[in-house]
Motif scaffolding. Structure first.
Motif, PDB file in Angstrom:
ATOM      1  N   VAL A  82       0.840  -1.188   0.000  1.00 48.54           N
ATOM      2  CA  VAL A  82       0.000   0.000   0.000  1.00 48.54           C
ATOM      3  C   VAL A  82       0.878   1.242   0.000  1.00 48.54           C
ATOM      4  O   VAL A  82       1.843   1.339   0.759  1.00 48.54           O
ATOM      5  CB  VAL A  82      -0.922   0.015   1.239  1.00 48.54           C
ATOM      6  N   ASN A  83       0.547   2.187  -0.867  1.00 52.75           N
ATOM      7  CA  ASN A  83       1.296   3.436  -0.934  1.00 52.75           C
ATOM      8  C   ASN A  83       0.781   4.378   0.147  1.00 52.75           C
ATOM      9  O   ASN A  83      -0.316   4.916   0.042  1.00 52.75           O
ATOM     10  CB  ASN A  83       1.136   4.070  -2.310  1.00 52.75           C
ATOM     11  N   ILE A  84       1.548   4.574   1.206  1.00 55.75           N
ATOM     12  CA  ILE A  84       1.124   5.401   2.325  1.00 55.75           C
ATOM     13  C   ILE A  84       1.648   6.813   2.135  1.00 55.75           C
ATOM     14  O   ILE A  84       2.845   7.033   1.973  1.00 55.75           O
ATOM     15  CB  ILE A  84       1.643   4.827   3.667  1.00 55.75           C
ATOM     16  N   ARG A  85       0.732   7.759   2.129  1.00 59.62           N
ATOM     17  CA  ARG A  85       1.108   9.153   1.960  1.00 59.62           C
ATOM     18  C   ARG A  85       1.677   9.682   3.278  1.00 59.62           C
ATOM     19  O   ARG A  85       1.063   9.572   4.325  1.00 59.62           O
ATOM     20  CB  ARG A  85      -0.125   9.970   1.558  1.00 59.62           C
ATOM     21  N   ASN A  86       2.873  10.260   3.208  1.00 59.76           N
ATOM     22  CA  ASN A  86       3.488  10.834   4.393  1.00 59.76           C
ATOM     23  C   ASN A  86       2.930  12.236   4.625  1.00 59.76           C
ATOM     24  O   ASN A  86       2.923  13.075   3.717  1.00 59.76           O
ATOM     25  CB  ASN A  86       5.007  10.901   4.233  1.00 59.76           C
ATOM     26  N   LEU A  87       2.468  12.468   5.827  1.00 56.98           N
ATOM     27  CA  LEU A  87       1.896  13.769   6.164  1.00 56.98           C
ATOM     28  C   LEU A  87       2.890  14.606   6.958  1.00 56.98           C
ATOM     29  O   LEU A  87       3.693  14.079   7.724  1.00 56.98           O
ATOM     30  CB  LEU A  87       0.628  13.595   7.010  1.00 56.98           C
ATOM     31  N   ASP A  88       2.794  15.911   6.767  1.00 57.56           N
ATOM     32  CA  ASP A  88       3.516  16.853   7.620  1.00 57.56           C
ATOM     33  C   ASP A  88       2.531  17.305   8.684  1.00 57.56           C
ATOM     34  O   ASP A  88       1.624  18.100   8.388  1.00 57.56           O
ATOM     35  CB  ASP A  88       4.005  18.035   6.792  1.00 57.56           C
ATOM     36  N   PRO A  89       2.653  16.828   9.920  1.00 53.78           N
ATOM     37  CA  PRO A  89       1.656  17.150  10.953  1.00 53.78           C
ATOM     38  C   PRO A  89       1.500  18.650  11.206  1.00 53.78           C
ATOM     39  O   PRO A  89       0.457  19.088  11.699  1.00 53.78           O
ATOM     40  CB  PRO A  89       2.205  16.440  12.200  1.00 53.78           C
TER      41      PRO A  89
ATOM     42  N   ALA B  71       1.437  20.917   8.885  1.00 54.74           N
ATOM     43  CA  ALA B  71       0.902  21.595   7.699  1.00 54.74           C
ATOM     44  C   ALA B  71      -0.475  22.191   7.945  1.00 54.74           C
ATOM     45  O   ALA B  71      -0.795  23.268   7.449  1.00 54.74           O
ATOM     46  CB  ALA B  71       0.854  20.632   6.517  1.00 54.74           C
ATOM     47  N   SER B  72      -1.313  21.491   8.706  1.00 55.92           N
ATOM     48  CA  SER B  72      -2.670  21.961   8.978  1.00 55.92           C
ATOM     49  C   SER B  72      -3.266  21.107  10.088  1.00 55.92           C
ATOM     50  O   SER B  72      -2.766  20.014  10.376  1.00 55.92           O
ATOM     51  CB  SER B  72      -3.541  21.841   7.718  1.00 55.92           C
ATOM     52  N   PRO B  73      -4.339  21.590  10.718  1.00 54.55           N
ATOM     53  CA  PRO B  73      -5.021  20.747  11.717  1.00 54.55           C
ATOM     54  C   PRO B  73      -5.485  19.417  11.146  1.00 54.55           C
ATOM     55  O   PRO B  73      -5.457  18.402  11.834  1.00 54.55           O
ATOM     56  CB  PRO B  73      -6.208  21.625  12.153  1.00 54.55           C
ATOM     57  N   LEU B  74      -5.904  19.412   9.870  1.00 49.15           N
ATOM     58  CA  LEU B  74      -6.367  18.172   9.253  1.00 49.15           C
ATOM     59  C   LEU B  74      -5.211  17.185   9.094  1.00 49.15           C
ATOM     60  O   LEU B  74      -5.365  15.985   9.353  1.00 49.15           O
ATOM     61  CB  LEU B  74      -6.995  18.468   7.892  1.00 49.15           C
ATOM     62  N   ASP B  75      -4.041  17.666   8.690  1.00 49.35           N
ATOM     63  CA  ASP B  75      -2.866  16.796   8.568  1.00 49.35           C
ATOM     64  C   ASP B  75      -2.449  16.259   9.935  1.00 49.35           C
ATOM     65  O   ASP B  75      -2.063  15.087  10.058  1.00 49.35           O
ATOM     66  CB  ASP B  75      -1.711  17.570   7.940  1.00 49.35           C
ATOM     67  N   TYR B  76      -2.510  17.113  10.957  1.00 50.31           N
ATOM     68  CA  TYR B  76      -2.136  16.670  12.297  1.00 50.31           C
ATOM     69  C   TYR B  76      -3.100  15.587  12.792  1.00 50.31           C
ATOM     70  O   TYR B  76      -2.684  14.577  13.371  1.00 50.31           O
ATOM     71  CB  TYR B  76      -2.139  17.854  13.269  1.00 50.31           C
TER      72      TYR B  76
ATOM     73  N   ALA C  21     -12.733   0.697   5.944  1.00 47.26           N
ATOM     74  CA  ALA C  21     -11.288   0.923   6.020  1.00 47.26           C
ATOM     75  C   ALA C  21     -10.889   2.074   5.111  1.00 47.26           C
ATOM     76  O   ALA C  21      -9.953   2.830   5.414  1.00 47.26           O
ATOM     77  CB  ALA C  21     -10.544  -0.353   5.624  1.00 47.26           C
ATOM     78  N   SER C  22     -11.609   2.221   4.013  1.00 50.29           N
ATOM     79  CA  SER C  22     -11.329   3.320   3.085  1.00 50.29           C
ATOM     80  C   SER C  22     -11.492   4.673   3.757  1.00 50.29           C
ATOM     81  O   SER C  22     -10.680   5.590   3.548  1.00 50.29           O
ATOM     82  CB  SER C  22     -12.254   3.228   1.876  1.00 50.29           C
ATOM     83  N   LEU C  23     -12.547   4.817   4.579  1.00 49.81           N
ATOM     84  CA  LEU C  23     -12.753   6.076   5.286  1.00 49.81           C
ATOM     85  C   LEU C  23     -11.603   6.348   6.248  1.00 49.81           C
ATOM     86  O   LEU C  23     -11.091   7.479   6.319  1.00 49.81           O
ATOM     87  CB  LEU C  23     -14.077   6.051   6.048  1.00 49.81           C
ATOM     88  N   ILE C  24     -11.177   5.317   6.980  1.00 52.53           N
ATOM     89  CA  ILE C  24     -10.041   5.476   7.889  1.00 52.53           C
ATOM     90  C   ILE C  24      -8.820   5.948   7.106  1.00 52.53           C
ATOM     91  O   ILE C  24      -8.113   6.888   7.503  1.00 52.53           O
ATOM     92  CB  ILE C  24      -9.711   4.151   8.612  1.00 52.53           C
ATOM     93  N   GLY C  25      -8.582   5.316   5.959  1.00 54.82           N
ATOM     94  CA  GLY C  25      -7.434   5.679   5.146  1.00 54.82           C
ATOM     95  C   GLY C  25      -7.517   7.100   4.615  1.00 54.82           C
ATOM     96  O   GLY C  25      -6.506   7.819   4.585  1.00 54.82           O
ATOM     97  N   GLN C  26      -8.698   7.526   4.215  1.00 60.02           N
ATOM     98  CA  GLN C  26      -8.863   8.887   3.691  1.00 60.02           C
ATOM     99  C   GLN C  26      -8.614   9.933   4.771  1.00 60.02           C
ATOM    100  O   GLN C  26      -8.024  10.984   4.500  1.00 60.02           O
ATOM    101  CB  GLN C  26     -10.266   9.049   3.111  1.00 60.02           C
TER     102      GLN C  26
ATOM    103  N   ALA D  20      -5.483  12.795   5.175  1.00 61.69           N
ATOM    104  CA  ALA D  20      -6.008  14.164   5.090  1.00 61.69           C
ATOM    105  C   ALA D  20      -6.783  14.410   3.798  1.00 61.69           C
ATOM    106  O   ALA D  20      -6.853  15.538   3.312  1.00 61.69           O
ATOM    107  CB  ALA D  20      -4.876  15.187   5.231  1.00 61.69           C
ATOM    108  N   LYS D  21      -7.388  13.370   3.271  1.00 61.33           N
ATOM    109  CA  LYS D  21      -8.211  13.513   2.072  1.00 61.33           C
ATOM    110  C   LYS D  21      -9.683  13.686   2.405  1.00 61.33           C
ATOM    111  O   LYS D  21     -10.476  14.030   1.530  1.00 61.33           O
ATOM    112  CB  LYS D  21      -8.021  12.299   1.159  1.00 61.33           C
ATOM    113  N   LYS D  22     -10.045  13.415   3.658  1.00 66.42           N
ATOM    114  CA  LYS D  22     -11.432  13.571   4.085  1.00 66.42           C
ATOM    115  C   LYS D  22     -11.455  14.163   5.483  1.00 66.42           C
ATOM    116  O   LYS D  22     -10.613  13.814   6.331  1.00 66.42           O
ATOM    117  CB  LYS D  22     -12.179  12.235   4.055  1.00 66.42           C
TER     118      LYS D  22
END
Length: 282
Positions: A2-9, A11-16, A43-48, A52-54
């Protein structure tokens, strides 16, 4: 893999929020599928949300805190996440609105955001685009939490009669919205007056505006154009706004007569009628 997107915590409250969700889920040795089963979501919702896509809802956050035993971390954080979904130019006003002791609003075309139902808000916010509509609606409804405080602000709204008759989203949505106004009117700290058509020319013809009053800070007046909002504590603007609002309150129906008009419009215009496709409204 699975390609896991790395977040910058940072960057925004949503990313954090997303990075913390992933970190705490992994600490609990739960897969996205396993956590989704616990929360009754996919699981898709958890992943989104983790990427920070949802935008998470408050209900999701409360269930998440219970599932991961986080002591309310996500319930506290979701307020910041939802606030960040408001237009950038509106966020400063929302912060001041949350601190105000009294909120006086004149609305020429729409129900005030603090009194909108989710369905009405969706119809309003979705006029031009449906991009991120769920997040926009959730952010607007989140503002209304100030009305449920132990000591809420006084909210006094004068609305043009046109607001009641302008069909936003269909008759079912409008009937529900007007019923919501009647229910909100029963709260001690919420007052609604309707400015009837018979008032003719009035002090609100230049457009909608809000006045905020505070316990210890200067008053503010807020207006909007189609691009952004404008907030000022300029004494001349406050005097003019206060004078206009006084005139609007004087020209409007009494609170009691306003209730009667809202109820009448709700039944006469949005009652048990057939929709254009022939279906009856409940």
């Amino acid at each position: 893999m699975v390609n896991i997107r790395n977040l910058d915590p940072s960057a925004s409250p949503l990313d954090y929020y997303g990075s913390e969700l992933r970190r705490l889920r992994e600490e609990a040795n739960l897969s996205q599928t396993e956590l989704g089963s616990i929360l009754y979501c996919t699981a898709s919702l958890i992943g989104q949300i983790e990427t920070a896509k949802k935008v998470p809802t408050r209900q999701f956050s409360e269930r998440l805190d219970a599932a991961l035993l986080t002591g309310g971390v996500f319930t506290r954080l979701v307020g910041l996440v939802l606030k960040s979904q408001l237009p950038t130019w509106f966020q400063a006003y929302a912060e001041m609105e949350a601190k105000a002791a009294c909120i006086y609003s004149f609305q020429a075309q729409l129900v005030d955001g603090l009194l909108q139902t989710p369905e009405y808000a969706r119809a309003v916010l979705g006029v031009r685009t449906e991009d991120d509509l769920d997040a926009k609606v959730a952010a607007r409804i989140e503002r209304q939490r100030i009305l449920d405080r132990e000591t809420p602000p006084l909210v006094w709204v004068v609305m043009s009669e046109a607001v009641l008759r302008q069909d936003i989203g269909g008759r079912a949505i409008m009937r529900s919205q007007l019923a919501h106004l009647l229910a909100m009117q029963e709260r001690e700290w919420v007052k609604i007056q309707i400015l009837p058509y018979e008032a003719g020319a009035h002090a609100g013809l230049p457009g909608s505006f809000n006045l905020l009053r505070f316990e210890d800070d200067p008053d503010l007046v807020y207006t909007e154009d189609f691009v952004q909002g404008h907030m000022t504590a300029n004494p001349a603007a406050i005097r003019e706004g206060s004078l206009r609002y006084d005139h609007l309150q004087a020209a409007a129906l009494s609170v009691e007569d306003s209730v009667a008009l809202i109820a009448r419009v709700m039944e006469e215009r949005y009652g048990d009628q057939a929709e254009p496709d022939g279906r009856a409204l409940a």
